[in-house]
Design an enzyme around this catalytic site. Structure first.
Site, PDB file in Angstrom:
ATOM      1  N   HIS A  92      16.029 -32.736  75.911  1.00  0.00           N
ATOM      2  CA  HIS A  92      15.650 -31.577  75.086  1.00  0.00           C
ATOM      3  C   HIS A  92      15.501 -31.964  73.621  1.00  0.00           C
ATOM      4  O   HIS A  92      15.644 -31.140  72.734  1.00  0.00           O
ATOM      5  CB  HIS A  92      16.666 -30.446  75.229  1.00  0.00           C
ATOM      6  CG  HIS A  92      17.097 -30.189  76.633  1.00  0.00           C
ATOM      7  ND1 HIS A  92      18.323 -30.560  77.122  1.00  0.00           N
ATOM      8  CD2 HIS A  92      16.432 -29.618  77.672  1.00  0.00           C
ATOM      9  CE1 HIS A  92      18.411 -30.232  78.402  1.00  0.00           C
ATOM     10  NE2 HIS A  92      17.287 -29.656  78.762  1.00  0.00           N
ATOM     11  N   HIS A 134      24.582 -32.539  73.971  1.00  0.00           N
ATOM     12  CA  HIS A 134      24.049 -31.254  74.429  1.00  0.00           C
ATOM     13  C   HIS A 134      24.364 -31.087  75.921  1.00  0.00           C
ATOM     14  O   HIS A 134      25.299 -30.402  76.276  1.00  0.00           O
ATOM     15  CB  HIS A 134      22.537 -31.177  74.161  1.00  0.00           C
ATOM     16  CG  HIS A 134      21.913 -29.898  74.642  1.00  0.00           C
ATOM     17  ND1 HIS A 134      20.749 -29.872  75.376  1.00  0.00           N
ATOM     18  CD2 HIS A 134      22.287 -28.605  74.479  1.00  0.00           C
ATOM     19  CE1 HIS A 134      20.436 -28.609  75.650  1.00  0.00           C
ATOM     20  NE2 HIS A 134      21.355 -27.825  75.115  1.00  0.00           N
TER      21      HIS A 134
HETATM   22  S1  FES Z   1      20.775 -33.224  76.947  1.00  0.00           S
HETATM   23 FE1  FES Z   1      20.119 -34.163  75.146  1.00  0.00          FE
HETATM   24  S2  FES Z   1      18.978 -32.649  74.197  1.00  0.00           S
HETATM   25 FE2  FES Z   1      19.711 -31.652  75.940  1.00  0.00          FE
END
Ligand code: FES
Lengths: 174, 820
Positions: A122, A103
């Site tokens: 997140h 992500h």
């Molecule tokens: S960086 Fe891992 S969930 Fe956003």
């Protein structure tokens, strides 16, 4: 394919991503080959062949935190204790993944009980037995999986990566 | 080839001279800002900061959350109409206050859904299609519009306006914007004048929050900042990690972890502050519950696992508990509200024992919720509570009272028009609503029942939605559509090659027999289009300029950065082509009155429509006044929050939150009505023992119209899932990944079993819209008679095991999603 011919194969830049390295590299101790059609060659990145560990160094459910293809790219090498997609070794349960969340690059934690990677930023989660398949989260790709090869002696080599590691334009920097 | 999808291991980066645009995500209400880079194929930015448009050193590993990483799903190579091929990158904007560089799985994969003739989006509709010889074949705009205009006019002349029914988008973002919505409304309301209108996800032309409107509260009164400032956030019928992901992650979670404490102290220095608490009202233990608990600690999160259909009882019980403690905001009630007395014998008279029995929530939990909502803080300072609701409430047992009961709770506790407070929708899609007034009455006519199944309409125009799966009682809807459109197919077959007069006469004859002429306007050949006689190819987001607001009324310009495929056109232009053709036909026969109704569609640009639509939002929460595209372009992804108060030096000045200075509100009595007949009938039939709740999931957007072109997403969700409690699964002898059939007298559907204790035993939760299994085949035809909003969230069904799907069982994960 022997180690030596494998090495020269790589040296000539013919190893490609999209899974080709993985199936080529499965070798003697490998899980069954896939029959799916080969994808178009998408890259000619010169992935290094790096020795990560010897099979006897792995304990079920305990990750070895290493780096690949360079020291800025943390990875986790694991013996899951159950058959995994693209897993190697006699039980097809040895896998490795990027530890940078696909992500936004959070540092992933491995949770042995569920066999998953979890991101504290997140809350993305990836299944370690399913080639890094997203369980839930805001990542835009499954977790990059390190393609592994084990030789006859039980040495485990990293030979490529499926998917783009967070924070790079190409898995090989430069 | 791995059994699991992985994107490429490199991505091109934009060169210094790449063209740049700004836009906003096309999907959910949150509206994250994006930067768009476009440059010719064959070129690429260099890895050194001086050689790429991001000015990032790509010879090094980037740190976490820089907001400058391009994932392969953010990139595509597109082909414009002149044949030029270009790279396009859609990067979440780190400078946008909504998302701060963050993105959801949905918005972050936009690169995968740009039209490209050599990618999975190649099946975009590129040319109009017309029914011919038992199939649909490409045709010209001229032929498609001409036949349709003649048919519409003939039906209108013969049977009047209500003979033309429509079911259309009313979205902001990808599905519409002020421009397209205005053109649709002008065509159907000013031109046709039909009452047989319905909004994309429901059978009528209605607000989903009539009760809030009657109380004097707009749908989106607060700002995302309020979620950072609140003492308590209450989520009612919403799974925000999965459906308003970035609102939840960037604005709610920092409050729960205490990260927004500094902001609280800065902006509200006169009172004590602590990290925020969260109450989540949901029959299911969702990922949102788990993540909130992980971030805030279980002591600061209260999950009220309510029984399906009992929201009114719970809200009223909370109101009563608060009132009995004297925690109401008397000054607010006295100064800003009326009709308080009406709730004393209804909401405030809710029997508490009965409440526990019906809702399944203990009195202690209710008391704790009441404290978190309204018990004053130290020094007797009022708590700031933000009450946010969405489809779980809106599409619940009885829409009007469901919403009213929450609104009353907010008014009772004075949570409106102040920092850290509010009472509104979380929202699904973005908003861009501007239309002339709907000519029908309230409650509006049920178009599915009256116009389509009942046969009152003979022309049906569907735009930007897929009712054969999305509407309530969808199986019966499909059966009707198939039967009625087949009669017109026959007429078209019989008159192939004939004159327009002959063909229209044959279609009218078929209509007399119950035939329905179906027009579908979309970007993809969706399931509903299978039955269509004419299919119009529409432009999507990025292929025209459009404007919309997000869930805090943030208005922005979504710039055009590429051409639509083939001869596809923006929706507003398609409506205009049809209006102009009908106008011409009326003029030719000297019918000036009718010609005038279809006039005024001669816009040349997107902005002309935007300006024309301003009249439709005057005085509303989205009032954008004199704002122009140039003004919006200058303020980029941060835009401005409507309503616009004034324009100062060419800059629109907006409104952070509504009702700070004014507004007087009305209490609306709400009483739990019990289960309606179609539901209680199922409840009393042992063949249908399972309550079937349903909703969205993180990975996909709406009907998955775009996601079907994202191999990453479809690899995760190839079939709809149904969550089944382990106790029920063992009775049904189910394993994870087994295919099951859900059935009741309304229809049947298949889904893949996921065994998890997220619901109470006897209750299952299914993904609501998946083209490989439409949940709505099971929903009843019941709507709230006061609002014509369906009870989508509650039906009952039997479940039967079909068998295993070993290849999917191997390739999917069954680790529960509701953990953190
Ligand atoms: S960086 Fe891992 S969930 Fe956003």
């Amino acid at each position: 394919m022997s180690d030596i011919s494998r090495r020269s194969f790589l040296k000539f830049g013919a190893c490609v991503a999209g899974g080709l390295c993985a199936s080529e590299a499965l070798g003697e101790a490998a899980a069954p080959r896939e029959t799916a059609a080969r994808p178009a060659l998408t890259t000619v990145l010169p992935y290094p062949r790096l020795k990560l560990a010897h099979a006897t160094q792995l304990k079920t459910g305990v990750e070895l935190r290493l780096t690949y293809p360079d020291k800025e790219s943390p990875i986790s090498l694991l013996k899951l204790g159950k058959k995994a997609i693209n897993g190697i070794g006699p039980d097809a349960d040895i896998v490795a993944y990027s530890r940078l969340c696909s992500h936004m690059g959070g540092s992933l934690n491995f949770r042995p009980s569920a066999g998953e990677f979890q991101c504290p930023l997140h809350y993305a989660r990836f299944d370690a037995a399913k080639s890094g398949l997203i369980i839930i989260g805001q990542a835009t790709d499954n977790l990059p999986q390190i393609q592994l090869h084990m030789d006859r002696k039980g040495d485990i080599y990293a030979v490529g990566i499926l998917g783009l590691v967070y924070g790079r334009r190409a898995n090989i920097l430069g | 080839m791995s059994k699991i999808f992985h994107g490429p291991d490199r991505v091109p980066i934009p060169p210094r001279d790449a063209e740049q645009f700004t836009t906003v995500c096309s999907y959910c209400i949150v509206g994250c800002g994006y930067r768009v880079y476009k440059w010719p194929e064959g070129k690429e930015g260099g890895p050194k900061p001086a050689h790429n448009a991001l000015q990032v050193d790509f010879t090094r590993q980037q740190g976490a959350q820089t907001g400058t990483w391009i994932s392969p799903a953010m990139h595509s190579v597109v082909t414009d109409r002149d044949g030029t091929r270009s790279h396009v990158v859609l990067l979440p904007d780190a400078d946008c206050v909504v998302n701060r560089g963050n993105h959801s799985i949905r918005g972050g994969t936009h690169g995968s859904v740009l039209y490209a003739p050599d990618r999975p989006t190649a099946d975009r509709l590129s040319h109009p299609l017309m029914y011919r010889g038992s199939t649909q074949l490409p045709t010209t705009w001229q032929e498609a519009i001409d036949l349709s205009a003649h048919v519409i006019k003939a039906a209108l002349d013969k049977w009047g306006p209500d003979t033309v029914a429509m079911k259309c988008f009313d979205h902001g973002g990808g599905g519409g914007g002020f421009e397209n919505n205005w053109a649709v409304g002008k065509f159907f309301f000013t031109g046709i004048g039909t009452q047989m209108a319905s909004i994309h996800n429901r059978p009528a032309y209605n607000s989903e929050v009539f009760a809030a409107g009657d109380a004097g509260i707009a749908a989106l009164p607060s700002a995302y900042l309020d979620a950072e400032l609140a003492d308590t956030i209450v989520l009612i019928g919403a799974n925000s990690y999965e459906t308003q992901s970035i609102y939840f992650l960037e604005h709610m979670l920092p409050n729960l972890t205490g990260a927004s404490l500094v902001k609280k102290q800065q902006l509200l220095p006169e009172e004590p502050h602590a990290a925020g608490r969260m109450i989540i009202v949901d029959p299911r233990r969702t990922s949102t519950v788990a993540i909130a608990e992980s971030a805030a600690g279980t002591a600061n999160v209260l999950h009220l696992q309510i029984r399906n259909g009992t929201d009114i009882v719970l809200m009223n019980a909370l109101s009563r508990l608060i009132y009995e403690q004297g925690w109401q905001d008397q000054a607010f009630i006295d100064g800003r509200t009326k009709n308080f007395d009406a709730i004393t014998t209804t909401n405030l008279a809710q029997d508490l024992e009965e409440a526990t029995k019906l809702t399944g929530i203990s009195n202690a939990q209710m008391m704790q919720a009441a404290e978190w909502i309204a018990k004053p803080k130290a020094s007797n300072i009022r708590r700031r509570t933000l009450l946010l609701y969405e489809k779980g409430l809106i599409w619940g047992l009885k829409n009007y009272e469901n919403v009213a009961s929450v609104v009353d709770l907010a008014l009772l506790t004075g949570n409106l028009g102040k920092a850290g407070t509010g009472c509104g929708r979380l929202g699904g899609h973005q908003e861009g609503y501007s239309r002339p007034n709907y000519p029908g009455k309230r409650p509006p006519v049920n178009v599915d029942e009256v116009a389509i199944k009942g046969g009152a309409s003979k022309v049906f125009w569907v735009a930007g939605c897929n009712p054969v799966g999305g509407t309530l009682n969808a199986q019966q809807f499909r059966i009707t559509l198939e039967k009625r459109t087949a009669l017109v197919n026959q007429a078209l077959d019989e008159t192939a090659g004939g004159t327009m007069e002959r063909r229209v006469a044959a279609i009218l004859d078929a209509m007399e027999q119950g035939g329905l002429f179906l027009l579908v306007q979309d970007i993809y050949p969706i399931d509903t289009a299978k039955y269509a006689h004419v299919v119009f190819p529409a432009a999507q987001w990025g292929e025209m300029n459009l404007t919309s607001i997000n869930g805090e009324r943030r208005l922005r310009l979504y710039q055009k950065f590429m051409d639509p495929p083939g001869v596809a056109e923006p929706d507003w232009k398609i409506m205009a082509m049809m209006a102009q053709r009908i106008e011409h036909l009326y003029r030719a026969e000297g019918n000036r009155d009718m010609a005038v109704r279809f006039s005024g569609f001669d816009w040349q640009t997107d902005e002309e429509v935007f300006r024309a639509a301003a009249v439709g939002v005057a005085g509303a929460q989205e009032d954008y006044g004199e704002t122009t595209y140039a003004m919006l372009k200058a303020i980029g992804t941060n835009g401005v929050q409507t309503p616009i108060k004034k324009i100062e030096d060419g800059k629109p000045i907006g409104t952070v939150r509504l009702y700070e200075e004014s507004g007087r509100f009305t209490f609306i009595p709400a009483k739990w009505p019990g289960y309606p007949e179609p539901i209680s009938k199922l409840m009393n039939d042992e063949r249908y023992p399972f309550w079937v709740n349903n909703g969205r999931a993180n990975h996909g957007w709406q009907t998955l119209y775009d996601d079907q072109r994202k191999p990453y997403v479809m690899g995760r969700e190839p079939l709809p899932f149904v969550e089944i409690h382990p106790e029920d699964a063992s009775k049904l002898e189910l394993a994870n990944g087994d295919l099951v059939e859900l059935f009741n007298p309304h229809g049947s559907v298949t889904a893949m079993a996921v065994i998890v204790d997220s619901n109470r035993p006897g209750h299952v939760f299914m993904l609501f819209e998946h083209p490989k299994g439409w949940l709505n085949s099971l929903t009843t035809g019941y709507v709230d008679p006061d609002t014509t909003i369906p009870y989508y969230k509650g039906t009952k069904a039997g479940i039967r095991k079909i068998g295993a799907l070993p290849e999917w069982q191997e390739r999917l994960t069954f680790i529960p999603t509701n953990q953190a």
